[in-house]
Design an enzyme around this catalytic site. Structure first.
Site, PDB file in Angstrom:
ATOM      1  N   ARG A 102       0.886  -1.173   0.000  1.00  0.00           N
ATOM      2  CA  ARG A 102       0.000   0.000   0.000  1.00  0.00           C
ATOM      3  C   ARG A 102       0.915   1.211   0.000  1.00  0.00           C
ATOM      4  NH1 ARG A 102      -5.215   1.526   3.632  1.00  0.00           N
ATOM      5  NH2 ARG A 102      -6.083   0.105   2.078  1.00  0.00           N
ATOM      6  N   HIS A 129      -7.470   0.934  -6.206  1.00  0.00           N
ATOM      7  CA  HIS A 129      -7.680   0.080  -5.025  1.00  0.00           C
ATOM      8  C   HIS A 129      -8.452  -1.169  -5.492  1.00  0.00           C
ATOM      9  CE1 HIS A 129      -7.878  -1.133  -0.999  1.00  0.00           C
ATOM     10  NE2 HIS A 129      -8.675  -0.236  -0.471  1.00  0.00           N
ATOM     11  N   GLN A 132     -10.398  -3.589  -3.133  1.00  0.00           N
ATOM     12  CA  GLN A 132     -11.654  -3.000  -2.670  1.00  0.00           C
ATOM     13  C   GLN A 132     -12.758  -3.172  -3.724  1.00  0.00           C
ATOM     14  OE1 GLN A 132     -12.222  -1.202   0.402  1.00  0.00           O
ATOM     15  NE2 GLN A 132     -14.283  -1.655  -0.286  1.00  0.00           N
ATOM     16  N   ASP A 225     -17.025   7.775  -1.107  1.00  0.00           N
ATOM     17  CA  ASP A 225     -15.753   7.600  -0.395  1.00  0.00           C
ATOM     18  C   ASP A 225     -15.375   8.973   0.167  1.00  0.00           C
ATOM     19  OD1 ASP A 225     -13.290   6.678   0.514  1.00  0.00           O
ATOM     20  OD2 ASP A 225     -12.342   6.600  -1.462  1.00  0.00           O
ATOM     21  N   CYS A 265     -16.335   2.358   1.066  1.00  0.00           N
ATOM     22  CA  CYS A 265     -15.205   1.454   1.318  1.00  0.00           C
ATOM     23  C   CYS A 265     -14.720   1.535   2.759  1.00  0.00           C
ATOM     24  CB  CYS A 265     -14.063   1.760   0.361  1.00  0.00           C
ATOM     25  SG  CYS A 265     -13.508   3.480   0.474  1.00  0.00           S
ATOM     26  N   ARG A 293     -14.005  -8.169   2.118  1.00  0.00           N
ATOM     27  CA  ARG A 293     -12.587  -7.996   1.788  1.00  0.00           C
ATOM     28  C   ARG A 293     -11.836  -9.284   2.126  1.00  0.00           C
ATOM     29  NH1 ARG A 293     -10.500  -2.905   1.862  1.00  0.00           N
ATOM     30  NH2 ARG A 293      -8.677  -3.959   1.010  1.00  0.00           N
TER      31      ARG A 293
HETATM   32  N1  NVA Z   1      -9.740   6.946  -1.232  1.00  0.00           N
HETATM   33  C1  NVA Z   1      -9.359   6.517   0.103  1.00  0.00           C
HETATM   34  C2  NVA Z   1      -9.630   5.055   0.258  1.00  0.00           C
HETATM   35  C3  NVA Z   1      -9.306   4.508   1.618  1.00  0.00           C
HETATM   36  C4  NVA Z   1      -9.551   3.028   1.717  1.00  0.00           C
HETATM   37  C5  NVA Z   1      -7.901   6.840   0.338  1.00  0.00           C
HETATM   38  O1  NVA Z   1      -7.079   6.606  -0.554  1.00  0.00           O
HETATM   39  O2  NVA Z   1      -7.572   7.331   1.420  1.00  0.00           O
HETATM   40  N1   CP Z   2     -11.215   0.226   2.750  1.00  0.00           N
HETATM   41  C1   CP Z   2      -9.949   0.072   3.167  1.00  0.00           C
HETATM   42  O1   CP Z   2      -9.041  -0.234   2.383  1.00  0.00           O
HETATM   43  O2   CP Z   2      -9.771   0.229   4.500  1.00  0.00           O
HETATM   44  P1   CP Z   2      -8.356   0.422   5.229  1.00  0.00           P
HETATM   45  O3   CP Z   2      -7.772   1.710   4.727  1.00  0.00           O
HETATM   46  O4   CP Z   2      -8.705   0.482   6.693  1.00  0.00           O
HETATM   47  O5   CP Z   2      -7.476  -0.736   4.903  1.00  0.00           O
END
Ligand code: NVA
Ligand code: CP
Length: 312
Positions: A102, A129, A132, A225, A265, A293
């Protein structure tokens, strides 16, 4: 498939196979049927951004499959600072059977995969993502059935990584999608172009608009989101005012079908992109999404690592 980096890289049959296996693994887990398809396999996990769902679901998921997940201390590993990305990729490939990352720049995921001899999983980048979005499709099928061509998914909010992956996923599974964002916050242009081309081939429609009303009208699914993603915290206040018209609230969801489902999400910023009233309503399936997930990522791991050992 060697890696799991973008849903766009997968064929529709590959996507379906993951979803079918996920349903099977979910059933096995619920009924406590042993399914250690990845016995003694290991997953090295690099998180350069915070996570709750992704980290916990991958770590527990590989353990349920008989393997082990190791979370790397991001500071200590120093991907690209303490050691070059190619060298970290080569080293981890000698210990682990797969690597998950990540991070911020999507290019970092691609570079890691290029130099790793084991599969690399994109656990969120600024661009996408995919874990997700694939889990979300699984949740939609659970709640709305397999005839996705009859459904309208409305994504309302920021054209971000989650939105990009939903744009890639929709044509693969034959789901119609309308994306509504404020002007200037539309999904990435190259992603949109690819998604439009895929939609044409798949015979479904993808539309991008700046009007949340157009998106919400007769929607079967309303998805949102956060307005400021991880790494964009300094823009939070500015975005809060630009995005306020795109909030998912009681008035907006009245336009959707009465049996619509609400998706997010998570984590959610309650009172910003969604009101408590909507996220806590009977239409909300956000915690089913979170649970799924686990099942879908287990299927991804098995497809990447387990291959032929899987029965059923
Ligand atoms: N768009 C959000 C998704 C978090 C799971 C981010 O990148 O922070
Ligand atoms: N939706 C998601 O990826 O959650 P986290 O950022 O908590 O992993």
């Amino acid at each position: 498939m060697k890696d799991f980096i973008s849903i766009h890289d997968l064929s529709a049959p590959e996507v379906n196979a993951i979803l079918e296996l996920a349903a099977d693994l979910k059933e096995k887990q619920k009924n406590k049927i042993k399914h250690e398809y990845l016995w003694a396999k290991s997953l090295a996990m690099i998180f350069e951004k915070p996570s709750t769902r992704t980290r916990v679901s991958f770590e527990i998921g590989i353990w349920q499959l008989g393997g082990l997940g190791i979370n790397l201390d991001q500071e200590a590993t120093g991907l690209g600072t303490r050691e070059s990305i190619p060298d970290v990729a080569r080293t981890l490939s000698r210990f682990a059977d797969a690597i998950l990352i990540r991070t911020f720049a999507h290019q970092k995921v691609i570079e890691l995969a290029r130099h790793a001899s084991v599969p690399v999983i994109n656990a969120l980048s600024d661009e996408s993502h995919p874990c997700q979005a694939l889990s979300d499709v699984f949740t939609i099928i659970e709640h709305k059935g397999k005839e996705l061509k009859k459904l309208k998914l409305a994504y309302i909010g920021d054209g971000n990584n989650v939105c990009n992956s939903l744009m890639y996923a929709a044509p693969k599974v034959g789901l119609n999608l309308v994306v509504a964002t404020p002007p200037g916050y539309e999904p990435d242009e190259p992603v949109t172009e690819r998604a439009f081309a895929d939609a044409l081939k798949a015979g479904i429609s993808i539309e991008v608009t700046n009007d949340p009303v157009v998106a919400a009208k007769n929607a079967d699914i309303i998805y949102t989101d956060v307005w400021a993603s991880m790494g964009q915290e300094s823009e939070s206040a500015k975005r809060a005012s630009i995005f306020s018209y795109y909030q998912i609230n009681k008035e907006l969801v009245k336009l959707a079908k009465p049996d619509y489902i609400f998706m997010h999400c998570l984590p959610a910023h309650r009172g910003q992109e969604v009101t408590d009233e909507v996220i806590d309503s009977r239409n909300s399936v956000v915690f089913d999404q979170a649970e799924n997930r686990l099942h879908v990522q287990k299927a991804i791991l098995v497809k990447l690592l387990g291959g032929d050992n899987v029965q059923g």
